[in-house]
Design an enzyme around this catalytic site. Structure first.
Site, PDB file in Angstrom:
ATOM      1  CD  GLU A   1      34.807  31.606  44.380  1.00 49.40           C
ATOM      2  OE1 GLU A   1      35.659  32.336  43.816  1.00 49.40           O
ATOM      3  OE2 GLU A   1      35.090  30.518  44.893  1.00 49.40           O
TER       4      GLU A   1
ATOM      5  CG  ASP B   1      42.643  38.910  43.617  1.00 49.75           C
ATOM      6  OD1 ASP B   1      42.408  37.732  43.328  1.00 49.75           O
ATOM      7  OD2 ASP B   1      42.038  39.540  44.502  1.00 49.75           O
TER       8      ASP B   1
END
Length: 293
Positions: A61, A72
């Site tokens: 990824e 995040d």
């Protein structure tokens, strides 16, 4: 067969490691590391990607840097900031994938990021460029299934898999919607909130995976909360894939840039060895401390 499908099919080949892991599961779980493109610098990203494959990655990824990465936690936010300071753009990320493909034509690469950079490029232009570069899947955090009609239409016929997120709070209706649309694999976010939450409990994960698998045969990977080899072993015993994000990003981006690739390979090899251990040897305690995806 797509590169992602081929990677998961390869992991299903008969092996003693598969004994006792549950009917319908592959003999090994995929190991999927996440790194931010351009961190610690644009010149180091492709060597790090190759190092991750050397360490045991089945899929990579690759995070597209973004100024407001709402899903995040601090570790990945800082990696995006470092990459953006180097001027890394979406087209630059695609160039990195193309460079990676010069030596590796087999390992799937999934771009993970946010809608804004893609919409600025244009959906059709992005899909064409991503296909040309060798991208295999795209996970866009802010393209939920109910708002992804244009996105899915753009991907149609491209060979690029749309990957979607599910979480502990996902309803049966949301699971069904993702099951209808997802290709490649489904990313199950094992913790509530952003990357960097408190802990992961494999019993809760196993229960949720059973709900998801009632509605799809697409592999299900688990991420957000796996920072150590022991937790990876536990998740590998129940999931089709284990996603390691913040721990890899921290290892790659917060040391000397010249050693980033070697550090990445060593770290991932540690996770791979733990995941391939006989799950019947695991102790009964579930859960582990965590600091991110």
């Amino acid at each position: 067969m797509s590169r992602i499908d081929a990677a998961f099919a390869k992991l299903k080949s008969p092996s003693p490691l598969g004994e006792g892991r549950g009917e319908g599961r592959g003999s090994r779980s995929a190991l999927i590391p996440f790194v931010t493109a351009g961190d610690p610098s644009p010149d180091h990203t492709v060597p790090v990607m190759h190092a991750l494959v050397k360490g045991g990655a089945d899929v990579i990824e690759l995070g597209v840097p973004f100024s407001d990465p709402m899903a995040d936690g601090p570790v990945i936010q800082r990696s995006s900031e470092r990459a953006l300071k180097h001027g890394v753009s979406l087209r630059g990320v695609l160039a990195m994938v193309a460079a990676f493909r010069k030596r590796d034509s087999a390992t799937p690469v999934v771009l993970m990021g946010y809608a804004n950079p893609i919409e600025r490029m244009g959906l059709a232009a992005f899909v064409a460029a991503a296909r040309e570069a060798g991208v295999d899947g795209v996970l866009i955090v802010d393209y939920p299934p109910e708002e992804s009609a244009d996105w899915l239409a753009a991907l149609e016929g491209s060979g690029i898999d749309p990957i979607f997120l599910l979480s502990p709070t996902s309803s049966e209706a949301r699971i069904a919607a993702v099951a209808r649309l997802a290709r490649g694999y489904i990313y199950y976010v094992s913790l509530k909130g952003v990357t960097g939450a408190a802990h992961i409990d494999t019993r809760d994960v196993e229960s949720m995976l059973a709900r998801i698998r009632k509605q799809t045969k697409v592999p299900v990977g688990v991420g957000f909360g796996i920072r150590d080899a022991e937790t990876a072993r536990r998740i590998a015993a129940v999931a089709d894939a284990v996603v390691i994000g913040s721990r890899v990003v921290q290892e790659v981006g917060e040391g000397a840039a010249e050693g980033a690739a070697d550090r990445a390979a060593r770290l991932l090899a540690e996770f791979r060895r733990a995941m391939d251990a006989d799950p019947r040897s695991l102790p009964a305690v579930a859960g582990a401390e965590d600091d991110g995806r």
